[in-house]
Design an enzyme around this catalytic site. Structure first.
Site, PDB file in Angstrom:
ATOM      1  N   ILE A 187      -8.551  35.120  34.289  1.00 15.80           N
ATOM      2  CA  ILE A 187      -8.767  34.356  32.996  1.00 15.80           C
ATOM      3  C   ILE A 187      -9.925  33.325  32.770  1.00 15.80           C
ATOM      4  O   ILE A 187     -10.128  32.703  31.826  1.00 15.80           O
ATOM      5  CB  ILE A 187      -7.333  33.627  32.464  1.00 15.80           C
ATOM      6  CG1 ILE A 187      -7.172  32.609  33.251  1.00 15.80           C
ATOM      7  CG2 ILE A 187      -6.499  35.064  32.325  1.00 15.80           C
ATOM      8  CD1 ILE A 187      -5.827  31.821  32.617  1.00 15.80           C
ATOM      9  N   GLY A 188     -10.874  33.388  33.774  1.00 14.16           N
ATOM     10  CA  GLY A 188     -12.031  32.630  33.700  1.00 14.16           C
ATOM     11  C   GLY A 188     -11.950  31.144  34.107  1.00 14.16           C
ATOM     12  O   GLY A 188     -12.635  30.292  34.098  1.00 14.16           O
ATOM     13  N   GLY A 189     -10.950  30.931  35.239  1.00 11.03           N
ATOM     14  CA  GLY A 189     -11.007  29.401  35.672  1.00 11.03           C
ATOM     15  C   GLY A 189     -11.954  29.066  36.391  1.00 11.03           C
ATOM     16  O   GLY A 189     -12.620  27.708  36.436  1.00 11.03           O
ATOM     17  N   SER A 223      -3.447  31.474  38.040  1.00  6.95           N
ATOM     18  CA  SER A 223      -4.867  30.695  37.937  1.00  6.95           C
ATOM     19  C   SER A 223      -4.924  29.573  38.820  1.00  6.95           C
ATOM     20  O   SER A 223      -4.242  29.239  39.873  1.00  6.95           O
ATOM     21  CB  SER A 223      -4.900  30.119  36.404  1.00  6.95           C
ATOM     22  OG  SER A 223      -6.194  29.748  36.084  1.00  6.95           O
ATOM     23  N   ASP A 277     -13.004  41.735  37.726  1.00  9.50           N
ATOM     24  CA  ASP A 277     -11.668  41.886  38.092  1.00  9.50           C
ATOM     25  C   ASP A 277     -11.095  43.253  37.474  1.00  9.50           C
ATOM     26  O   ASP A 277     -11.572  43.871  36.547  1.00  9.50           O
ATOM     27  CB  ASP A 277     -11.047  40.975  37.286  1.00  9.50           C
ATOM     28  CG  ASP A 277      -9.663  40.157  37.879  1.00  9.50           C
ATOM     29  OD1 ASP A 277      -8.887  41.104  37.900  1.00  9.50           O
ATOM     30  OD2 ASP A 277      -9.530  39.249  38.293  1.00  9.50           O
ATOM     31  N   ILE A 329     -13.216  45.334  43.536  1.00  7.02           N
ATOM     32  CA  ILE A 329     -14.349  44.818  44.356  1.00  7.02           C
ATOM     33  C   ILE A 329     -14.600  45.551  45.520  1.00  7.02           C
ATOM     34  O   ILE A 329     -15.988  46.042  45.739  1.00  7.02           O
ATOM     35  CB  ILE A 329     -13.974  43.377  44.809  1.00  7.02           C
ATOM     36  CG1 ILE A 329     -13.837  42.423  43.572  1.00  7.02           C
ATOM     37  CG2 ILE A 329     -15.039  42.832  45.724  1.00  7.02           C
ATOM     38  CD1 ILE A 329     -13.391  40.973  43.686  1.00  7.02           C
ATOM     39  N   GLU A 330     -13.625  46.410  46.124  1.00  3.45           N
ATOM     40  CA  GLU A 330     -13.787  47.010  47.425  1.00  3.45           C
ATOM     41  C   GLU A 330     -14.658  48.446  46.872  1.00  3.45           C
ATOM     42  O   GLU A 330     -15.052  49.265  47.687  1.00  3.45           O
ATOM     43  CB  GLU A 330     -12.567  47.432  47.992  1.00  3.45           C
ATOM     44  CG  GLU A 330     -11.516  48.197  47.116  1.00  3.45           C
ATOM     45  CD  GLU A 330     -10.682  47.150  46.514  1.00  3.45           C
ATOM     46  OE1 GLU A 330      -9.438  47.614  46.520  1.00  3.45           O
ATOM     47  OE2 GLU A 330     -10.933  46.279  46.261  1.00  3.45           O
ATOM     48  N   SER A 390     -11.453  34.007  44.190  1.00  2.00           N
ATOM     49  CA  SER A 390      -9.935  33.476  44.508  1.00  2.00           C
ATOM     50  C   SER A 390      -9.359  34.781  44.773  1.00  2.00           C
ATOM     51  O   SER A 390      -8.514  35.435  43.875  1.00  2.00           O
ATOM     52  CB  SER A 390      -9.337  32.744  43.124  1.00  2.00           C
ATOM     53  OG  SER A 390      -8.212  32.582  43.378  1.00  2.00           O
ATOM     54  N   CYS A 402      -3.421  36.082  46.717  1.00  2.00           N
ATOM     55  CA  CYS A 402      -2.679  35.277  47.459  1.00  2.00           C
ATOM     56  C   CYS A 402      -1.526  35.908  48.282  1.00  2.00           C
ATOM     57  O   CYS A 402      -0.937  35.096  48.970  1.00  2.00           O
ATOM     58  CB  CYS A 402      -2.479  34.035  46.846  1.00  2.00           C
ATOM     59  SG  CYS A 402      -1.250  34.253  45.249  1.00  2.00           S
TER      60      CYS A 402
END
Length: 403
Positions: free
Chosen positions: A18-20, A388, A39, A62-63, A81, A84
């Site tokens: 969300i642009g963090g 985020s 994203d 991204i891959e 980021s 996780c």
């Protein structure tokens, strides 16, 4: 002779959410422009586009990006980021065997083959990443490409923000340039220019361990409690409420007595037009009363808000007591001996509610102009904020990286 104007850095924002990272870049006052945000999450992208309508947003994996696509962006900095879930202690901990690490491994494969190596790299992830195989591969890639780097474990509490959100960070800088601070092979648990000398913490433990009431997953949240606020018995540690342990209470009291940390009330919405969606349902109160992490407006702490906040009660974030004149001791006195109706009657006096998305965004450091589109539901807002990062922490790291 006038000093030459600083060249504008071209920034690639990966896993933009969300642009963090974008907000952190602005907060750092670095002369820079985000040339692309990447994203695959369509809901996150909707929020990103709502707040950064003029930034090029690439809605793909991204891959799936080729070397040529990366080279055409001609970037000087990567802010990222990665997912996780492969590294969280409540997850499967499959590490590089988890398909969600493919994108990070792809970046590491691309890095040495770029036509121009980026000068700066910042990566954020959960605590646990530092002991992963993925981290080892990251370090190997950075060293082979002649980067110097520094790893951190940091929480917003270090900046006076009343929220525990312990995260792993890595800063990397292309040699021959060096950082403005002394680097270490050890993971640093404070900002390099942060004052760590404190007479209260002289027992051999790190200041970070003493101050922070850590908790980024359910296992760490089970022994929950309340801040001292107006409850004298909590302040003097003569009684424990709910399922709290003496050690857990001591950590919380240290934090609540730390006047360098702001009070929760500084981050709350002044007036809620309709607070009803945020009050905790009776069924949830009865089932989870003893493990909710309850904070008051004058508290200087709250636990980590996760993507399950507002949907799951256990281990997903603190809840707010909005009845200032009601003591927790009154409510939980002989609580287990009461009938369900009596328990509910007592709990209702506390007027417990969830923090609103705007309030969590405030704790995360999002600026007032940040907002969610009307199409985003309350549950989606909580999920996105839970995934985020803290903008103030990242902004300070960016400043240190480029200095």
């Amino acid at each position: 002779m006038m000093e030459a104007a600083q060249a504008q850095l071209r920034v690639l924002e990966l896993y933009s959410g969300i642009g963090g990272m974008h907000y952190a870049l602005k907060e750092s006052y670095t002369t820079a422009k985000v040339v692309a945000a990447v994203d695959i999450n369509t809901i996150a992208n909707e929020v990103y586009k709502h707040n950064f309508p003029n930034t090029y947003l690439c809605p793909k994996t991204i891959e799936g990006m080729t070397l040529d696509e990366f080279n055409k962006l001609d970037f000087d900095m990567i802010l990222m980021s990665p997912p996780c879930q492969p590294f969280t202690r409540i997850g499967s901990q499959k590490d590089v065997l988890d398909p969600r690490t493919k994108s990070l491994l792809h970046i590491l494969d691309i890095l040495p083959r770029l036509s121009k190596a980026p000068k700066y790299i910042l990566l954020e992830n959960v605590k646990g990443f530092e002991s992963s195989v993925a981290r080892d591969k990251l370090i190997q890639a950075l060293e082979s490409c002649r980067y110097i780097y520094q790893e951190f474990l940091l929480s917003p509490i270090l900046l006076g923000i009343p929220n525990s959100r312990l995260r792993y960070f890595l800063l990397a800088k292309l040699q021959p340039d060096a950082f403005c601070f002394q680097t270490s092979y050890q993971i640093i648990e404070c900002f390099p220019d942060h004052e760590v000398a404190d007479s209260r913490f002289t027992d051999g433990h790190s200041r970070f361990d003493q101050i922070v009431s850590t908790g980024d997953n359910k296992k760490e949240h089970n022994n929950s409690g309340y801040c001292a606020e107006n409850d004298k018995s909590e302040t003097t540690m003569t009684r424990l409420y709910k399922l709290e342990t003496p050690e857990h209470l001591k950590k919380k009291q240290i934090q609540n007595n730390n006047l360098s940390i702001q009070m929760i009330q500084e981050f709350l919405e002044e007036e809620l037009k309709d607070p009803r969606p945020y009050f905790i349902p009776p069924k949830t109160l009865l089932r989870y009363a003893l493990i909710l992490d309850i904070v008051g407006q004058s508290c200087r702490r709250s636990v980590c808000f996760t993507k399950g906040y507002g949907h799951y009660a256990e281990g997903t974030g603190s809840v707010l007591k909005t009845a200032p004149d009601v003591q927790l001791s009154e409510v939980f006195q002989s609580f287990q001996t009461l009938s369900e109706d009596e328990k509910l009657s007592r709990l209702s006096k506390l007027k417990l509610r969830y923090f609103t998305p705007r309030e969590i965004a405030n704790l995360h450091g999002f600026p007032p102009e940040f907002s969610f589109p009307e199409t985003i539901s309350l549950r989606q807002s909580y999920r996105l904020l839970g995934n985020s990062l803290n903008i103030k922490v990242v902004a300070k790291l960016i400043s240190l990286m480029v200095e």
